[in-house]
Enzyme design. Sequence first.
Site, mmCIF file in Angstrom:
data_model
loop_
_atom_site.group_PDB
_atom_site.id
_atom_site.type_symbol
_atom_site.label_atom_id
_atom_site.label_comp_id
_atom_site.label_asym_id
_atom_site.label_seq_id
_atom_site.Cartn_x
_atom_site.Cartn_y
_atom_site.Cartn_z
ATOM 1 N N LYS A 223 0.837 -1.194 0.000
ATOM 2 C CA LYS A 223 0.000 0.000 0.000
ATOM 3 C C LYS A 223 0.885 1.263 0.000
ATOM 4 O O LYS A 223 2.096 1.173 0.214
ATOM 5 C CB LYS A 223 -0.919 -0.041 1.232
ATOM 6 C CG LYS A 223 -1.946 -1.190 1.175
ATOM 7 C CD LYS A 223 -2.774 -1.239 2.452
ATOM 8 C CE LYS A 223 -3.882 -2.276 2.363
ATOM 9 N NZ LYS A 223 -4.675 -2.339 3.626
ATOM 10 N N TYR B 9 -12.232 -3.153 -3.464
ATOM 11 C CA TYR B 9 -12.788 -3.175 -2.112
ATOM 12 C C TYR B 9 -14.322 -3.221 -2.132
ATOM 13 O O TYR B 9 -14.957 -2.677 -1.216
ATOM 14 C CB TYR B 9 -12.301 -1.964 -1.320
ATOM 15 C CG TYR B 9 -10.878 -2.110 -0.788
ATOM 16 C CD1 TYR B 9 -10.537 -3.156 0.073
ATOM 17 C CD2 TYR B 9 -9.888 -1.193 -1.118
ATOM 18 C CE1 TYR B 9 -9.248 -3.296 0.574
ATOM 19 C CE2 TYR B 9 -8.592 -1.317 -0.622
ATOM 20 C CZ TYR B 9 -8.287 -2.366 0.229
ATOM 21 O OH TYR B 9 -7.008 -2.494 0.743
ATOM 22 N N PHE C 59 -15.502 3.115 7.415
ATOM 23 C CA PHE C 59 -14.098 3.464 7.189
ATOM 24 C C PHE C 59 -13.745 3.564 5.704
ATOM 25 O O PHE C 59 -12.622 3.928 5.361
ATOM 26 C CB PHE C 59 -13.170 2.449 7.882
ATOM 27 C CG PHE C 59 -13.287 1.011 7.404
ATOM 28 C CD1 PHE C 59 -12.696 0.597 6.213
ATOM 29 C CD2 PHE C 59 -13.998 0.079 8.157
ATOM 30 C CE1 PHE C 59 -12.802 -0.719 5.784
ATOM 31 C CE2 PHE C 59 -14.102 -1.239 7.724
ATOM 32 C CZ PHE C 59 -13.508 -1.642 6.532
ATOM 33 N N ASN D 188 -1.760 -0.110 7.321
ATOM 34 C CA ASN D 188 -1.226 -1.431 7.632
ATOM 35 C C ASN D 188 -0.359 -2.047 6.532
ATOM 36 O O ASN D 188 -0.211 -3.263 6.451
ATOM 37 C CB ASN D 188 -2.338 -2.374 8.107
ATOM 38 C CG ASN D 188 -3.405 -2.594 7.050
ATOM 39 O OD1 ASN D 188 -3.322 -2.039 5.965
ATOM 40 N ND2 ASN D 188 -4.386 -3.409 7.377
ATOM 41 N N HIS E 266 -1.670 -5.292 1.441
ATOM 42 C CA HIS E 266 -2.920 -6.012 1.198
ATOM 43 C C HIS E 266 -2.582 -7.399 0.689
ATOM 44 O O HIS E 266 -1.658 -7.560 -0.106
ATOM 45 C CB HIS E 266 -3.770 -5.292 0.133
ATOM 46 C CG HIS E 266 -4.865 -6.173 -0.409
ATOM 47 N ND1 HIS E 266 -6.071 -6.340 0.236
ATOM 48 C CD2 HIS E 266 -4.910 -6.991 -1.487
ATOM 49 C CE1 HIS E 266 -6.813 -7.206 -0.438
ATOM 50 N NE2 HIS E 266 -6.132 -7.618 -1.485
ATOM 51 N N GLU F 147 -9.276 -10.683 -7.604
ATOM 52 C CA GLU F 147 -8.385 -9.520 -7.578
ATOM 53 C C GLU F 147 -7.351 -9.571 -8.708
ATOM 54 O O GLU F 147 -7.006 -8.539 -9.286
ATOM 55 C CB GLU F 147 -7.712 -9.432 -6.195
ATOM 56 C CG GLU F 147 -8.741 -9.108 -5.119
ATOM 57 C CD GLU F 147 -8.216 -9.259 -3.686
ATOM 58 O OE1 GLU F 147 -6.983 -9.299 -3.499
ATOM 59 O OE2 GLU F 147 -9.054 -9.335 -2.762
#
Length: 148
Positions: free
Chosen positions: A9, A49, A57, A112, A115, A126
């Site tokens: 990310k 997503y 969020f 974080n 992914h 994906e």
Amino acid sequence: MDRTFVMVKPDGVQRGLVGEIIGRLERKGLKLVAARLERLPEERVDRHYAEHLEKPFYPGLKRYIMSGPCLLMVVEGKDAARTVRTLTGATDPLEAAPGTIRGDFGLEIGRNVIHAADSPESAAREMGIHFPDGVVEYHRIDEPVLYE
Ligand code: IDP
Ligand code: MG
């Protein structure tokens, strides 16, 4: 052999963790079969997503993911999705075990670092979104000693 989708990310790219993360995947025995550095367009973030579109969020997650370039990858190896999720660690870096990528490099659930697709089905979905033209097929010379 299984393949899965992994992405460093924007925080991971900005913090210079790309080499460390690819190194961990490679040392585990996983083979890199696709990689691209890219600033993701909004349309692809929403598709990626899809399950989180309605979450409170999500607006913040989308801003974070679009805040800079991501490194998109496909890796191949035994039980690829499960293997990479184990290396990645729990979603919240404070809960992620030391030795995992999130456990070693993160502090916040909203930053974080990485992914990883959560199942073979998610991996297929994906990879179709980010690498519709497929991957690079080749043999790595260590395969005979990695697998029994
Ligand atoms: P995962 O990345 O471990 O599969 P998911 O639940 O699928 O976790 O959530 C996707 C991403 O959304 C997380 O990696 C994290 O960046 C972000 N996220 C999830 N829950 C929260 C939250 O409660 N606050 C902020 N961001 C979150
Ligand atoms: Mg997820």
